[in-house]
Motif scaffolding. Structure first.
Motif, PDB file in Angstrom:
ATOM      1  N   MET A  59      18.225   4.485 -17.403  1.00 40.57           N
ATOM      2  CA  MET A  59      18.429   3.259 -16.600  1.00 40.57           C
ATOM      3  C   MET A  59      19.540   2.646 -16.758  1.00 40.57           C
ATOM      4  N   PRO A  60      20.515   2.789 -15.647  1.00 42.84           N
ATOM      5  CA  PRO A  60      22.008   2.339 -15.576  1.00 42.84           C
ATOM      6  C   PRO A  60      21.877   0.769 -15.512  1.00 42.84           C
ATOM      7  N   LEU A  61      22.915   0.346 -16.767  1.00 40.32           N
ATOM      8  CA  LEU A  61      23.303  -1.050 -16.968  1.00 40.32           C
ATOM      9  C   LEU A  61      24.657  -0.990 -17.106  1.00 40.32           C
ATOM     10  N   SER A  62      25.523  -1.948 -16.443  1.00 33.36           N
ATOM     11  CA  SER A  62      26.769  -1.813 -16.416  1.00 33.36           C
ATOM     12  C   SER A  62      27.297  -3.481 -17.016  1.00 33.36           C
ATOM     13  N   THR A  63      28.560  -3.651 -17.516  1.00 32.63           N
ATOM     14  CA  THR A  63      29.058  -4.825 -17.953  1.00 32.63           C
ATOM     15  C   THR A  63      30.297  -5.099 -17.541  1.00 32.63           C
ATOM     16  N   ILE A  64      30.654  -6.273 -17.254  1.00 32.45           N
ATOM     17  CA  ILE A  64      31.961  -6.686 -16.527  1.00 32.45           C
ATOM     18  C   ILE A  64      32.228  -8.306 -17.131  1.00 32.45           C
ATOM     19  N   GLY A  65      33.835  -8.228 -17.256  1.00 29.12           N
ATOM     20  CA  GLY A  65      34.251  -9.536 -17.354  1.00 29.12           C
ATOM     21  C   GLY A  65      35.122 -10.061 -15.997  1.00 29.12           C
ATOM     22  N   PHE A  66      35.515 -11.041 -15.752  1.00 27.40           N
ATOM     23  CA  PHE A  66      36.058 -11.528 -14.685  1.00 27.40           C
ATOM     24  C   PHE A  66      37.566 -11.853 -15.196  1.00 27.40           C
ATOM     25  N   THR A  67      38.032 -12.074 -16.291  1.00 32.40           N
ATOM     26  CA  THR A  67      39.424 -12.348 -16.537  1.00 32.40           C
ATOM     27  C   THR A  67      40.390 -11.376 -16.483  1.00 32.40           C
ATOM     28  N   LYS A  68      41.569 -11.581 -16.005  1.00 30.77           N
ATOM     29  CA  LYS A  68      42.617 -10.803 -15.999  1.00 30.77           C
ATOM     30  C   LYS A  68      42.369  -9.728 -15.014  1.00 30.77           C
ATOM     31  N   THR A  69      41.634 -10.281 -13.840  1.00 24.79           N
ATOM     32  CA  THR A  69      41.573  -9.553 -12.818  1.00 24.79           C
ATOM     33  C   THR A  69      41.503 -10.268 -11.454  1.00 24.79           C
ATOM     34  N   THR A  70      41.752  -9.602 -10.135  1.00 19.34           N
ATOM     35  CA  THR A  70      41.495 -10.218  -8.959  1.00 19.34           C
ATOM     36  C   THR A  70      40.061  -9.972  -8.544  1.00 19.34           C
ATOM     37  N   ALA A  71      39.864 -10.996  -7.431  1.00 21.46           N
ATOM     38  CA  ALA A  71      38.578 -10.779  -6.828  1.00 21.46           C
ATOM     39  C   ALA A  71      38.319  -9.542  -6.170  1.00 21.46           C
ATOM     40  N   GLU A  72      39.327  -9.099  -5.504  1.00 20.62           N
ATOM     41  CA  GLU A  72      39.353  -7.489  -5.037  1.00 20.62           C
ATOM     42  C   GLU A  72      38.713  -6.681  -5.837  1.00 20.62           C
ATOM     43  N   ASN A  73      39.484  -6.824  -7.107  1.00 22.03           N
ATOM     44  CA  ASN A  73      39.082  -5.372  -8.083  1.00 22.03           C
ATOM     45  C   ASN A  73      37.844  -5.848  -8.662  1.00 22.03           C
ATOM     46  N   PHE A  74      37.486  -7.008  -8.872  1.00 24.14           N
ATOM     47  CA  PHE A  74      36.190  -7.456  -9.564  1.00 24.14           C
ATOM     48  C   PHE A  74      34.815  -6.951  -8.792  1.00 24.14           C
ATOM     49  N   SER A  91      31.512  -0.341  -6.427  1.00 19.92           N
ATOM     50  CA  SER A  91      31.420   1.088  -6.849  1.00 19.92           C
ATOM     51  C   SER A  91      30.455   1.607  -7.773  1.00 19.92           C
ATOM     52  N   ALA A  92      29.747   0.840  -8.790  1.00 20.45           N
ATOM     53  CA  ALA A  92      28.967   1.226  -9.832  1.00 20.45           C
ATOM     54  C   ALA A  92      27.640   1.014  -9.268  1.00 20.45           C
ATOM     55  N   GLY A  93      27.718   0.628  -7.976  1.00 24.80           N
ATOM     56  CA  GLY A  93      26.233   0.521  -7.389  1.00 24.80           C
ATOM     57  C   GLY A  93      25.387  -0.654  -8.054  1.00 24.80           C
ATOM     58  N   VAL A  94      25.912  -1.722  -8.413  1.00 23.40           N
ATOM     59  CA  VAL A  94      25.133  -2.852  -8.939  1.00 23.40           C
ATOM     60  C   VAL A  94      24.282  -3.529  -7.962  1.00 23.40           C
ATOM     61  N   LYS A  95      23.084  -3.799  -8.234  1.00 23.72           N
ATOM     62  CA  LYS A  95      22.474  -4.411  -7.427  1.00 23.72           C
ATOM     63  C   LYS A  95      22.182  -6.079  -7.583  1.00 23.72           C
ATOM     64  N   LYS A  96      22.312  -6.364  -9.119  1.00 22.39           N
ATOM     65  CA  LYS A  96      22.269  -7.789  -9.418  1.00 22.39           C
ATOM     66  C   LYS A  96      23.130  -8.024 -10.630  1.00 22.39           C
ATOM     67  N   VAL A  97      23.807  -9.076 -10.678  1.00 19.05           N
ATOM     68  CA  VAL A  97      24.537  -9.767 -11.766  1.00 19.05           C
ATOM     69  C   VAL A  97      23.712 -10.644 -12.474  1.00 19.05           C
ATOM     70  N   ILE A  98      23.700 -10.371 -13.907  1.00 22.59           N
ATOM     71  CA  ILE A  98      23.207 -11.428 -15.009  1.00 22.59           C
ATOM     72  C   ILE A  98      24.085 -11.906 -15.524  1.00 22.59           C
TER      73      ILE A  98
END
Length: 145
Positions: free
Chosen positions: A1-16, A22-29
């Motif tokens: 079962m795929p689960l991703s993690t991400i942080g939002f600092t040091k990135t642009t909105a476009e990259n985020f 690209s990862a196929g995320v359906k929901k952000v927790i």
């Protein structure tokens, strides 16, 4: 079962948002204690929920139960505490909260755990994923974006 993690600092909105799509995320927790952070304007709770839906048709949910308590967070982040101590305390807190019984693995399918830290190696989102995976028999296939 795929689960991703991400942080939002040091990135642009476009990259985020691009990484999420690209990862196929359906929901952000959102696992932040405070989801109205000023670190990146696009990551404030109401704006983030709007952008996720508008840009990628993704859902958004804030789960403060998956965040450290305020004193623990302050000792580590604001007072530059030791990662090993924070890790042990936070793992203990998740166990005390019995988070594995308050959620089920299906809730995390095609989801992405969000917090502010740029990298996952000293971030509580990684600890949440590791903790749940250890309690659920390794069903989560974790990918750090």
């Amino acid at each position: 079962m795929p689960l991703s993690t991400i942080g939002f600092t040091k990135t642009t909105a476009e990259n985020f948002f691009g990484r999420l799509q690209s990862a196929g995320v359906k929901k952000v927790i959102d696992v932040r204690l405070n989801n109205t952070s000023q670190l990146a304007g696009f990551a404030k709770s109401n704006d983030l929920a709007f952008f996720l839906e508008a840009i990628g048709g993704m859902g958004y949910v804030h789960q403060p139960l998956l965040a450290p308590d305020p004193d623990m967070f302050k000792a580590f982040k604001k007072e530059k505490g030791d990662w090993t101590i924070f890790k042990d305390q936070f793992m203990g807190l998740m166990s005390e909260r019995k988070i594995e019984s308050k959620f089920n693995a299906d809730m995390f399918e095609e989801a992405c755990l969000l917090c502010s830290e740029n990298l996952p190696h000293e971030c509580h989102r990684s600890l949440v994923a590791d903790y749940l995976n250890s309690r659920w028999g390794g069903v989560l296939k974790v990918k750090h974006l």
